[in-house]
Design a protein around this motif. Sequence first.
Motif, short mmCIF file in Angstrom:
data_model
loop_
_atom_site.label_atom_id
_atom_site.label_comp_id
_atom_site.label_asym_id
_atom_site.label_seq_id
_atom_site.Cartn_x
_atom_site.Cartn_y
_atom_site.Cartn_z
N ALA A 10 4.87 1.62 -71.20
CA ALA A 10 4.91 0.16 -71.10
C ALA A 10 5.97 -0.29 -70.12
N VAL A 11 7.17 0.31 -70.22
CA VAL A 11 8.25 -0.07 -69.32
C VAL A 11 7.95 0.36 -67.89
N GLY A 12 7.35 1.52 -67.72
CA GLY A 12 7.04 2.01 -66.38
C GLY A 12 6.06 1.13 -65.63
N ALA A 13 5.28 0.34 -66.38
CA ALA A 13 4.30 -0.55 -65.74
C ALA A 13 4.91 -1.86 -65.28
N VAL A 14 6.16 -2.14 -65.65
CA VAL A 14 6.82 -3.37 -65.20
C VAL A 14 6.99 -3.33 -63.69
N ALA A 15 6.63 -4.41 -63.02
CA ALA A 15 6.67 -4.45 -61.55
C ALA A 15 8.02 -4.97 -61.06
N ASP A 16 8.56 -4.31 -60.05
CA ASP A 16 9.72 -4.84 -59.35
C ASP A 16 9.26 -6.07 -58.57
N PRO A 17 9.83 -7.26 -58.82
CA PRO A 17 9.32 -8.48 -58.18
C PRO A 17 9.50 -8.51 -56.67
N GLU A 18 10.39 -7.70 -56.13
CA GLU A 18 10.58 -7.67 -54.68
C GLU A 18 9.71 -6.61 -54.01
N LEU A 19 9.64 -5.44 -54.62
CA LEU A 19 8.84 -4.36 -54.04
C LEU A 19 7.38 -4.45 -54.44
N ARG A 20 7.09 -5.24 -55.51
CA ARG A 20 5.73 -5.45 -55.99
C ARG A 20 5.05 -4.13 -56.38
N ARG A 21 5.83 -3.22 -56.93
CA ARG A 21 5.28 -1.96 -57.41
C ARG A 21 5.92 -1.63 -58.76
N PRO A 22 5.23 -0.84 -59.61
CA PRO A 22 5.78 -0.52 -60.93
C PRO A 22 7.08 0.26 -60.81
N ILE A 23 8.02 -0.03 -61.71
CA ILE A 23 9.31 0.64 -61.63
C ILE A 23 9.18 2.12 -61.98
N GLY A 24 8.16 2.48 -62.75
CA GLY A 24 7.94 3.90 -63.02
C GLY A 24 7.56 4.65 -61.77
N GLU A 25 6.79 4.00 -60.92
CA GLU A 25 6.39 4.60 -59.65
C GLU A 25 7.57 4.69 -58.68
N LEU A 26 8.56 3.81 -58.86
CA LEU A 26 9.72 3.77 -57.97
C LEU A 26 10.88 4.63 -58.48
N PRO A 82 23.05 6.97 -53.78
CA PRO A 82 22.62 6.92 -52.37
C PRO A 82 21.46 7.87 -52.09
N GLN A 83 21.45 9.04 -52.71
CA GLN A 83 20.37 9.99 -52.49
C GLN A 83 19.05 9.45 -53.05
N GLU A 84 19.14 8.80 -54.21
CA GLU A 84 17.93 8.24 -54.80
C GLU A 84 17.39 7.08 -53.96
N ARG A 85 18.29 6.26 -53.41
CA ARG A 85 17.84 5.15 -52.54
C ARG A 85 17.19 5.70 -51.27
N GLN A 86 17.77 6.75 -50.72
CA GLN A 86 17.18 7.34 -49.52
C GLN A 86 15.78 7.87 -49.81
N ALA A 87 15.63 8.53 -50.97
CA ALA A 87 14.32 9.03 -51.34
C ALA A 87 13.32 7.88 -51.54
N LEU A 88 13.83 6.77 -52.10
CA LEU A 88 12.96 5.61 -52.32
C LEU A 88 12.49 5.02 -51.00
N THR A 89 13.39 4.82 -50.05
CA THR A 89 12.99 4.25 -48.76
C THR A 89 12.01 5.16 -48.04
N GLU A 90 12.21 6.48 -48.15
CA GLU A 90 11.26 7.40 -47.53
C GLU A 90 9.89 7.30 -48.19
N ARG A 91 9.89 7.11 -49.52
CA ARG A 91 8.62 6.97 -50.23
C ARG A 91 7.93 5.68 -49.83
N LEU A 92 8.70 4.60 -49.70
CA LEU A 92 8.10 3.32 -49.31
C LEU A 92 7.51 3.38 -47.91
#
Length: 382
Positions: A10-26, A82-92
């Motif tokens: 349930a929590v993983g399906a919550v969408a980040d309002p800026e990225l417009r994607r589920p936080i579980g996916e992020l 910082p490593q997690e943010r870098q991985a996130l930007t690469e994923r985006l």
Amino acid sequence: MTVADAVRRAVGAVADPELRRPIGELDMLRDISVDDGVAHVAIALTIVGCPAADRIAADVRQAAASVDGVAEVALEVGVMTPQERQALTERLRGGKAREMPFGPGTLTRVIAVTSGKGGVGKSTVTANLAVALAARGLAVGLVDADVHGFSIPGQLGLVAPDGAAPQPTRIDDLMLPPVAHGVKVISIGMFLRRADGDRSPLGAVAWRGPMLHRTVQQFLTDVYFGDLDVLLLDMPPGTGDVAISVGQLLPNADVLVVTTPQTAASDVAVRSGLVARQTGQRVIGVVENMAAMALPDGTTLDLFGSGGGAAVAAALSSEGHEVPLLASIPLSPTLRKDADAGIPAVLAHPDDAASQAIAEVAATLAATPRGLSGRSLPFRPQ
């Protein structure tokens, strides 16, 4: 499935309002457990001071509390490393290097809205057209490429009482654009601030060609729009540095020319279409703004004359490629008042004649497929 598993889902399906994607996916979820009806939920935001923090926290609490067996939610909010943010930007970015995603291979339809001269209502048409397309269910982005004369944030209501627009959220070298009426927007006006006590008009920008080129390039490269159906560019009037830069960066873009019925405006508008065509862009239509207005007594007022839009369409048409006149938008005090108030007229007053004309343009563009004739496709024979 355990209660903890249900909470994670349930929590993983919550969408980040800026990225417009589920936080579980992020990868924003951390430890989740349930003890005696208390759901212990840990999440990690992208940055310190995330502007969407309160909304995300509220949505996470609500999602966790909705699971059967949960009576209370204990939420712990942290921040990505910082490593997690870098991985996130690469994923985006889809695992790709830092590059402009709207080139010839893009599935996004890119439309540059141009005019020969200023004062023809190009920005007002662009802002309302973007909102009208979004209202039709399309994912829409809007780049305010008129760096010297930016007005898009104000027209879409993205301004504070002091005239400043909200700054994009930064995740390392990635920027998340503010959203207004379903449209993701970026403008140089979002990066300008007054000094304390300064009451002058916000944001006088005095830049030459290289800085203008770099700004437009950064808007297209460093701003994360996500998957868009349509990207609109509000171009500066004329055929100067920005028009040339956009022609180089986006040779695959379609071009929509805005003019008034007046000959002095329509003759100059033709030039913007011709320059766009020289860079390989395709002129898909002409919009005539400030056309004749119907008066209460049944007569019409053609303050700027008539026929200019049709003349531009005819001048830009060639054998095998007819450029249509998509709409004649009548003079409208309502359209002007709503623009000054930061409320798109297509939403605030959809029955206004000008709003209806813009909505018709949106319907036409939404129903017209992106032209691929004469363009290279990302295939190679085997």
